[in-house]
Motif scaffolding. Sequence first.
Motif, PDB file in Angstrom:
ATOM      1  N   GLY A 379       0.783  -1.224   0.000  1.00 27.91           N
ATOM      2  CA  GLY A 379       0.000   0.000   0.000  1.00 27.91           C
ATOM      3  C   GLY A 379       0.812   1.269   0.000  1.00 27.91           C
ATOM      4  N   THR A 380       2.112   1.186  -0.255  1.00 28.51           N
ATOM      5  CA  THR A 380       2.942   2.395  -0.300  1.00 28.51           C
ATOM      6  C   THR A 380       2.798   3.136  -1.617  1.00 28.51           C
ATOM      7  OG1 THR A 380       4.851   1.108  -1.046  1.00 28.51           O
ATOM      8  CG2 THR A 380       4.620   1.469   1.331  1.00 28.51           C
ATOM      9  N   VAL A 381       2.225   2.478  -2.618  1.00 23.35           N
ATOM     10  CA  VAL A 381       1.872   3.152  -3.868  1.00 23.35           C
ATOM     11  C   VAL A 381       0.427   2.804  -4.192  1.00 23.35           C
ATOM     12  CG1 VAL A 381       4.236   3.086  -4.766  1.00 23.35           C
ATOM     13  CG2 VAL A 381       2.642   1.267  -5.385  1.00 23.35           C
ATOM     14  N   GLY A 382      -0.212   3.660  -4.949  1.00 26.25           N
ATOM     15  CA  GLY A 382      -1.577   3.407  -5.375  1.00 26.25           C
ATOM     16  C   GLY A 382      -1.664   3.316  -6.881  1.00 26.25           C
ATOM     17  N   LEU A 383      -2.711   2.685  -7.347  1.00 27.47           N
ATOM     18  CA  LEU A 383      -2.934   2.537  -8.784  1.00 27.47           C
ATOM     19  C   LEU A 383      -3.894   3.614  -9.294  1.00 27.47           C
ATOM     20  CD1 LEU A 383      -3.408  -1.325  -9.020  1.00 27.47           C
ATOM     21  CD2 LEU A 383      -1.603  -0.011 -10.166  1.00 27.47           C
ATOM     22  N   PRO A 384      -3.838   3.906 -10.582  1.00 23.45           N
ATOM     23  CA  PRO A 384      -4.896   4.724 -11.178  1.00 23.45           C
ATOM     24  C   PRO A 384      -6.229   3.982 -11.086  1.00 23.45           C
ATOM     25  CG  PRO A 384      -3.018   4.462 -12.674  1.00 23.45           C
ATOM     26  CD  PRO A 384      -2.828   3.480 -11.574  1.00 23.45           C
ATOM     27  N   SER A 385      -7.297   4.656 -11.417  1.00 24.37           N
ATOM     28  CA  SER A 385      -8.595   4.003 -11.426  1.00 24.37           C
ATOM     29  C   SER A 385      -8.635   2.962 -12.545  1.00 24.37           C
ATOM     30  CB  SER A 385      -9.701   5.038 -11.665  1.00 24.37           C
ATOM     31  OG  SER A 385      -9.650   5.503 -13.007  1.00 24.37           O
ATOM     32  N   PRO A 386      -9.550   1.975 -12.462  1.00 23.71           N
ATOM     33  CA  PRO A 386      -9.686   0.999 -13.543  1.00 23.71           C
ATOM     34  C   PRO A 386      -9.928   1.653 -14.903  1.00 23.71           C
ATOM     35  CG  PRO A 386     -10.882   0.249 -11.622  1.00 23.71           C
ATOM     36  CD  PRO A 386     -10.432   1.657 -11.319  1.00 23.71           C
ATOM     37  N   VAL A 387     -10.723   2.732 -14.912  1.00 29.46           N
ATOM     38  CA  VAL A 387     -10.995   3.418 -16.185  1.00 29.46           C
ATOM     39  C   VAL A 387      -9.712   3.998 -16.755  1.00 29.46           C
ATOM     40  CG1 VAL A 387     -12.161   5.390 -17.234  1.00 29.46           C
ATOM     41  CG2 VAL A 387     -13.401   3.917 -15.640  1.00 29.46           C
ATOM     42  N   GLU A 388      -8.918   4.642 -15.916  1.00 27.14           N
ATOM     43  CA  GLU A 388      -7.674   5.235 -16.395  1.00 27.14           C
ATOM     44  C   GLU A 388      -6.689   4.176 -16.858  1.00 27.14           C
ATOM     45  OE1 GLU A 388      -6.799   9.418 -14.304  1.00 27.14           O
ATOM     46  OE2 GLU A 388      -6.662   7.700 -12.962  1.00 27.14           O
ATOM     47  N   MET A 389      -6.606   3.055 -16.122  1.00 35.29           N
ATOM     48  CA  MET A 389      -5.710   1.983 -16.545  1.00 35.29           C
ATOM     49  C   MET A 389      -6.134   1.403 -17.881  1.00 35.29           C
ATOM     50  SD  MET A 389      -4.491  -0.114 -13.133  1.00 35.29           S
ATOM     51  CE  MET A 389      -6.069  -0.277 -12.298  1.00 35.29           C
ATOM     52  N   THR A 390      -7.421   1.235 -18.069  1.00 37.44           N
ATOM     53  CA  THR A 390      -7.924   0.702 -19.337  1.00 37.44           C
ATOM     54  C   THR A 390      -7.582   1.636 -20.494  1.00 37.44           C
ATOM     55  OG1 THR A 390      -9.724  -0.458 -18.212  1.00 37.44           O
ATOM     56  CG2 THR A 390      -9.989  -0.068 -20.568  1.00 37.44           C
ATOM     57  N   ARG A 391      -7.738   2.934 -20.276  1.00 37.35           N
ATOM     58  CA  ARG A 391      -7.388   3.902 -21.325  1.00 37.35           C
ATOM     59  C   ARG A 391      -5.891   3.886 -21.612  1.00 37.35           C
ATOM     60  NH1 ARG A 391     -11.022   8.868 -18.878  1.00 37.35           N
ATOM     61  NH2 ARG A 391     -13.058   8.156 -19.668  1.00 37.35           N
ATOM     62  N   ALA A 392      -5.074   3.774 -20.562  1.00 37.01           N
ATOM     63  CA  ALA A 392      -3.620   3.737 -20.744  1.00 37.01           C
ATOM     64  C   ALA A 392      -3.202   2.492 -21.520  1.00 37.01           C
ATOM     65  CB  ALA A 392      -2.924   3.780 -19.391  1.00 37.01           C
ATOM     66  N   ILE A 393      -3.847   1.363 -21.241  1.00 43.26           N
ATOM     67  CA  ILE A 393      -3.545   0.129 -21.972  1.00 43.26           C
ATOM     68  C   ILE A 393      -3.871   0.292 -23.447  1.00 43.26           C
ATOM     69  CG2 ILE A 393      -4.237  -2.285 -22.259  1.00 43.26           C
ATOM     70  CD1 ILE A 393      -4.686  -2.316 -19.170  1.00 43.26           C
ATOM     71  N   ALA A 394      -5.014   0.908 -23.751  1.00 45.53           N
ATOM     72  CA  ALA A 394      -5.397   1.125 -25.148  1.00 45.53           C
ATOM     73  C   ALA A 394      -4.397   2.020 -25.868  1.00 45.53           C
ATOM     74  CB  ALA A 394      -6.804   1.721 -25.221  1.00 45.53           C
ATOM     75  N   ARG A 395      -3.934   3.088 -25.184  1.00 52.49           N
ATOM     76  CA  ARG A 395      -2.929   3.961 -25.796  1.00 52.49           C
ATOM     77  C   ARG A 395      -1.629   3.199 -26.042  1.00 52.49           C
ATOM     78  NH1 ARG A 395      -5.078   7.740 -22.013  1.00 52.49           N
ATOM     79  NH2 ARG A 395      -3.356   7.324 -20.550  1.00 52.49           N
ATOM     80  N   ALA A 396      -1.250   2.363 -25.082  1.00 52.37           N
ATOM     81  CA  ALA A 396      -0.021   1.588 -25.229  1.00 52.37           C
ATOM     82  C   ALA A 396      -0.124   0.635 -26.406  1.00 52.37           C
ATOM     83  CB  ALA A 396       0.262   0.816 -23.940  1.00 52.37           C
ATOM     84  N   TRP A 397      -1.283   0.029 -26.605  1.00 57.84           N
ATOM     85  CA  TRP A 397      -1.455  -0.886 -27.741  1.00 57.84           C
ATOM     86  C   TRP A 397      -1.384  -0.143 -29.070  1.00 57.84           C
ATOM     87  CZ3 TRP A 397      -0.114  -5.455 -27.531  1.00 57.84           C
ATOM     88  CH2 TRP A 397      -0.411  -6.310 -26.462  1.00 57.84           C
TER      89      TRP A 397
END
Length: 454
Positions: A379-397
Amino acid sequence: MIGAGPSGLATSKVLASRDIPFDCFEAGSAIGGLWRYGNDNGMSGVYASLHANISKESMSFSSLAMPEAYPVFPHHSKVLAYLEDYAASFGLHRHIELGTEVTSVRPLDGGGWEVARRRRDAGAKVETQHYTEVVVANGHHWDPRFPSPAVPGAEGFEGSAVHSHDYRSPELYAGRRVLVIGMGNSACEIAAEISRTATRTFLSARDAAHVFPKMLLGRPADHLAESPLSGLPRFLKDPAMALLLRLTRGAPAHYGLPEPVRGPLAAHPSTSDELLVQLARGAVTPKPGVSSFGRDTATFTDGSREPVDAVVYATGYSISFPFLAPSVFAAPDGRTELYLRTVPPRSPGLYFMGLAQPAGAAFPLLEPQAEWVADLIEGTVGLPSPVEMTRAIARAWRRHDKVYAPTYRHGIEIDIRSYRRALGRELRAGRRRARAAVPPRTGVAAPAPASDAG
């Protein structure tokens, strides 16, 4: 933790160093994964003469160098000895339950995961246990992949036919006419080895590929990943590498190979000095793709036909997770919907290791990737929201598809420098999210932008 190959060992080392309690389940009776020759878990495709095609310096984990006495390209037995030394050095064996197969990983309604496992002993019962997190490190070079659809006539071919996963030595092919299908590292090395005793050896590839020598300018070719050349912009780096190959290896036509359509950095490198020598000697005959099989022949897309006694399919591996329902996670067409190739956006507490494949060695990436996973668990780092992660994955692809060949083999390909930078950015952003106490995976926009790296 599922698996005690390189990815599982690296993650185990990081978790153990932080005193994070964990269990590691390994289906085989010993550690090492694919690097254990004849592994009794059935998942190792290592053949008797295999040497690493990555130098010892590039292949080492960041916390433990391979012995100086090792040759530049160590035999598989030395890589296994290194992994065993790694596990012993960091006291990992006490965390690993050997001979234990994970049969199911199921998300629980209230959070966490139910993990079912069984000993591989005869009559062993399935046992279940609940975990808050699961790290999948089962590898991606164990589930043989054949051409799909099958080559017409393959079912009527009367010679022997095996996947390279089951190839062990060339003796069975002495005096025979052998067709090796594929143009990756295994195909190149196996064709070269078989050609020393076979009557004829054919190497069939649907697409022309660059074949790299293991040494360039007197240094291991993989050292280029850390050279000034790797820092050039893509539009300069590709032609620079093509020129370097032309100067050191010569034109593909010198070996009877067609000129590749794509640049040398658009595909995972096929590295083999032996193949180049055997092509130059005429011991290996290059062929285009196979269009059909007869009873004892193979016909190719250029209309030529050759008598064939045996076929070795060096056609790669499927990325498989037999313990996960496809609705939980799957990798259709070799593509993984993972944030930074690690986190599925909508499966809290599930992480994947070793699915980021650079052109060189993956070992040096594993510990930094595992450190990030450990940070997320603590818990020392947090993740982006699921929506943001999904968008980032699409950009990466979208970026990935502009760079790499659109094939199954390249679904998890990455640029090592870009991935390291993206992981560093994500660690910094994740610390800011944690300090701001934004709960991860809530769908709430995070204060820092999601990384675009795949």
